[in-house]
Design a protein around this motif. Structure first.
Motif, PDB file in Angstrom:
ATOM      1  N   ARG A 140      -1.226  15.115  -3.700  1.00 15.09           N
ATOM      2  CA  ARG A 140      -2.082  15.699  -2.667  1.00 15.09           C
ATOM      3  C   ARG A 140      -1.350  16.769  -1.868  1.00 15.09           C
ATOM      4  O   ARG A 140      -1.902  17.799  -1.490  1.00 15.09           O
ATOM      5  N   LEU A 195       0.816  -1.208   0.000  1.00 17.60           N
ATOM      6  CA  LEU A 195       0.000   0.000   0.000  1.00 17.60           C
ATOM      7  C   LEU A 195       0.857   1.269   0.000  1.00 17.60           C
ATOM      8  O   LEU A 195       0.517   2.285  -0.610  1.00 17.60           O
ATOM      9  N   LEU A 202       0.200   9.354  -5.307  1.00 21.09           N
ATOM     10  CA  LEU A 202      -1.005  10.073  -4.881  1.00 21.09           C
ATOM     11  C   LEU A 202      -0.705  11.037  -3.726  1.00 21.09           C
ATOM     12  O   LEU A 202      -1.217  12.154  -3.677  1.00 21.09           O
ATOM     13  N   GLN A 203       0.145  10.617  -2.814  1.00 20.99           N
ATOM     14  CA  GLN A 203       0.487  11.481  -1.671  1.00 20.99           C
ATOM     15  C   GLN A 203       1.245  12.734  -2.121  1.00 20.99           C
ATOM     16  O   GLN A 203       1.029  13.832  -1.614  1.00 20.99           O
ATOM     17  N   SER A 214       2.176   1.858  -3.529  1.00 17.92           N
ATOM     18  CA  SER A 214       1.115   2.154  -4.495  1.00 17.92           C
ATOM     19  C   SER A 214       0.535   3.555  -4.314  1.00 17.92           C
ATOM     20  O   SER A 214      -0.005   4.129  -5.248  1.00 17.92           O
ATOM     21  N   ARG A 215       0.619   4.128  -3.095  1.00 14.72           N
ATOM     22  CA  ARG A 215       0.020   5.447  -2.837  1.00 14.72           C
ATOM     23  C   ARG A 215       1.045   6.582  -2.819  1.00 14.72           C
ATOM     24  O   ARG A 215       0.715   7.714  -2.502  1.00 14.72           O
ATOM     25  N   GLN A 216       2.279   6.274  -3.127  1.00 15.26           N
ATOM     26  CA  GLN A 216       3.331   7.295  -3.038  1.00 15.26           C
ATOM     27  C   GLN A 216       3.062   8.459  -4.002  1.00 15.26           C
ATOM     28  O   GLN A 216       3.155   9.628  -3.627  1.00 15.26           O
TER      29      GLN A 216
END
Length: 775
Positions: free
Chosen positions: A498, A487, A494-495, A490-492
């Protein structure tokens, strides 16, 4: 089913911890305040009024912790307005409470001003509790507010009022604890209130009650295993024993307190314990060790920028040097301690330092300065109830009068000393102290035995449960690690995206806030401009029009000599008012257009005071007033002579204006450590508390004197500006119907500095010194 729930719960905990760790590290690397930033972003994106109300309060509380400022007060003000609009009384009480906290910090030490907001909150919370008698949370909120008010009185130096509020909130806290012993914060709340009451009773030398409350606080802190609070309570118990001449017990508790502070790694408790251990070692005659711990405490308090802690240590160092007959070093230390005490307005430490300085002068046979300082200490101690200082003051006064040969006064003060001493130390109190100590030791031993028995049984049960759960936890952790890594990667992306959007939103919100503050400042400037134009249009034009009319009548010979003689005093008064108003307007306009530029020089206060006395002699005679000056020559100061002259002129003019016939206006200069304090006192009509809060602001309005003299309020604003620019502070004490006392400080000149064309040195002053509108 239960195993699946456990897996989900552990997974959630692990992911939250990992994400929080990553976000917090990045925020710390950018030197931001995550709480403030997050709250501002939520406020910017929120449209719901009730949500915005909660965010206003949250921002005010967060600023109270991280950045106490006028910006923080603005959030509290917005919260109050929105809470009143939504009729959310609990939110309004919360906003008023944090407003009081912020006011005490931003306008310190304006304890009376902060109390006004606390009382508004108190009125609301009392009604909420009355309307909801079974709500324990509302009762706890009321108890916490009473504690805030008690602390405000304590810092103000009004100990009886502080005790009264602490007793009330303690009673409410015990009621909550009895209703629900597991209620959050109730146990900690009761423990801290016991500790604070112990400190106040200690200051009043009621050692039995002080020890009782400290021991109760220690019992609670040990029960909840708070090492920092345990350290604080132990050190204070040691100080009570030190004052009761139980030196061995005092040394034991102070050492244990320092060890607990180090275990807790709490810097402020370490600094406090170091000072107290030094005092205990000094009593045992180990002066080198005592000075070592005082220096350690100064270094620690210096890191915290704690002026009160620094002053306490310099006072302790002065005691050591005084016992060693090193009078020069001792006086220097006491003067530093007094300076810190005056800066934080601690009446207890002001009295203590005056007392020790008096004793120092007595030992060097300077009877005059000894009497002057001990009278200062005695006056404060009698007002605030510091019985130990009262006792020592009586003893020293008896010694002073005995030394100068006045045996009658010496005997009278010695009798007072014995009476106070007997009331503080008695055999009954020592018995009560020993009884309390034995009772506490017995109860603590029994509690420890019961705790050991319960811990043994608990460990057996926990060991069995641990064996059953070990294999389950191991498998769960391995699975969680795999899922978390997947996780996280996979969210790096997106962070990162943001975060960029968040930074842009924060920048836009900051710009909007700055524009709002600029608009508010512009509105205030326009309001001041309109008021000043109103003054020029009315108060400046009206006396000139009257003068023009009278001159026309004289020119046309329509006035008799008797009529002209009758009008001359009124014409003279109008011309003097017009001159003063014009001078003040010109000085104010110059400061706004060019900025304030000081031209300091060495001058004699006695000369400019006498010049102003001569200037106002005729005005005083016309009103039947007596104008006195008690300033010796030379009284050398280092400041802008013209600015200080204008300050004196405005304050003397105001004193005469608002004094009744037959009254007295007096001026005097008092030497401080590095400054002169000039006091202008009158016996006039006085000033209400509401008016005092706006005395030095630009809320200009006409005010008539006792003989219908006019005034604008601009003069006092100029006085504040010029005094502050010269490194001083200005204030006022007044009681309606009894008169007023205005005072300000000006730096003293350094007599050792060259004065023949060379640069003039003067004591270091703070150009941003605080202003104390209520004294």
């Amino acid at each position: 089913m239960h195993r699946l729930t456990i897996y989900r719960y552990l997974l959630m905990l692990f992911l939250v911890e990992m994400l929080f760790w990553g976000v917090s590290n990045r925020l710390q690397a950018q030197n931001t305040h995550p709480v403030l930033d997050s709250l501002r972003e939520l406020l910017h994106n929120s449209t719901d009024q009730r949500t915005r109300l909660q965010l206003f309060n949250a921002l005010a509380r967060a600023h109270n912790t991280h950045d106490p400022s006028s910006k923080a007060i603005n959030y509290a003000r917005k919260a109050v307005a929105l809470a009143q609009e939504l009729k959310d009384w609990e939110a309004e009480a919360t906003a008023y409470t944090v407003w009081g906290d912020l006011h005490a910090k931003v306008s310190r030490p304006d304890w009376a001003g902060a109390l006004a907001y606390y009382r508004k909150a108190l009125k609301i919370r009392q009604k909420l509790v009355k309307d909801n008698p079974g709500n324990l949370q509302l009762q706890m909120d009321l108890a916490a507010l009473m504690s805030d008010i008690a602390y405000n009185y304590w810092q103000w130096g009004k100990l009886p009022e502080a005790l009264r509020y602490y007793e009330n909130c303690m009673e409410l806290g015990h009621q909550i604890y009895q209703a629900d012993s597991a209620f959050p914060e109730a146990e900690v709340f009761i423990a801290l209130r016991h500790h604070n009451m112990g400190a106040i009773y200690w200051a009043q030398t009621d050692y039995r009650k002080a020890l009782h409350h400290y021991l109760k606080a220690l019992e609670y802190f040990e029960r909840i295993q708070n090492k920092g609070r345990i350290s604080m309570a132990m050190v204070n118990i040691g100080l009570v024993y030190l004052d009761c001449q139980e030196d061995s017990l005092a040394l034991h508790y102070c050492r244990q307190g320092l060890l607990k502070a180090k275990e807790a790694q709490h810097t402020r408790y370490m600094a406090y314990a170091q000072n107290c251990l030094g005092r205990a070692l000094e009593r045992k005659g180990q002066t080198d060790s005592a000075l070592y711990y005082f220096d350690q405490s100064i270094n620690t308090y210096g890191q915290l920028q704690d002026l009160g802690g620094l002053g306490m240590n310099y006072h302790s160092i002065g005691n050591v040097y005084q016992k060693q007959k090193a009078y020069t070093e001792s006086l220097t230390a006491y003067q530093k301690a007094l300076l810190f005490a005056e800066q934080i307005q601690s009446r207890y430490w002001i009295a203590m330092n005056h007392q020790q300085i008096a004793l120092l002068h007595f030992e060097t046979n300077d009877w005059f300065l000894a009497n002057y300082n001990i009278q200062k200490a005695l006056q404060i101690a009698q007002t605030e109830g510091y019985r130990e200082i009262v006792r020592e003051s009586y003893r020293l006064l008896a010694d002073i009068y005995q030394a100068v040969g006045n045996t009658a006064e010496a005997l009278a003060f010695y009798k007072r000393y014995v009476a106070v001493k007997d009331s503080i130390f008695s055999e009954e109190k020592y018995k009560q102290l020993n009884q309390l100590k034995l009772q506490y030791e017995s109860e603590r031993q029994e509690q420890e035995n019961a705790l050991l028995r319960s811990e043994k049984s608990l460990k057996i049960t926990q060991l069995k449960q641990a064996k059953r759960s070990l294999w389950l936890l191991t498998a769960g952790v391995v699975g969680l690690l795999g899922v978390a890594v997947l996780l996280l990667y996979s969210r790096q992306f997106l962070q990162k995206t943001r975060r960029k959007l968040q930074l842009q939103n924060e920048e836009i919100a900051q710009q909007a806030e700055e524009l709002q503050m600029q608009a508010q400042a512009l509105a205030e400037v326009n309001e001041v401009k309109d008021r000043l134009f109103s003054i020029i249009a009315h108060d400046l034009r009206s006396p000139l029009a009257q003068l023009e009319g009278v001159l026309g009548l004289v020119q046309n010979q329509r006035l008799s000599a008797e009529e002209l003689q009758f009008l001359l005093p009124r014409i003279n008064q109008n011309v003097r008012y017009t001159t003063d108003l014009t001078n003040n307007l010109l000085h104010w306009a110059k400061s706004q257009l060019q900025g304030i530029v000081t031209d300091p020089e060495v001058f004699d206060l006695h000369e400019i005071v006498q010049a102003n006395i001569r200037l106002f002699e005729q005005v005083a005679q016309q009103k039947g007033l007596r104008l006195e000056a008690h300033i010796t020559a030379p009284s050398l100061a280092y400041a802008d002579r013209d600015m200080i002259a204008l300050v004196l002129r405005n304050l003397i003019s105001n004193a005469l204006k608002f004094s009744r016939q037959g009254g007295v206006v007096s001026l005097q200069a008092t030497p401080l450590v590095e400054a002169w304090q000039i006091t202008i006192q009158d016996s006039g009509v006085g000033i209400s508390l509401e008016q005092q809060t706006h005395l030095f602001s630009l809320k200009v309005g006409s005010t008539l004197g006792t003989a219908q003299e006019k005034g604008t309020g601009l003069g006092l604003h100029l006085c504040q500006t010029f005094v502050k620019q010269n490194g001083g502070y200005i204030g006022c004490k007044s009681t309606p119907g009894e008169g007023s006392e205005f005072y300000f400080t000006v730096p003293r000149a350094n007599l050792t500095a060259p004065q023949n064309g060379q640069s003039q040195h003067h004591p270091t002053t703070n150009p941003s010194a605080e202003i104390h509108p209520l004294g």
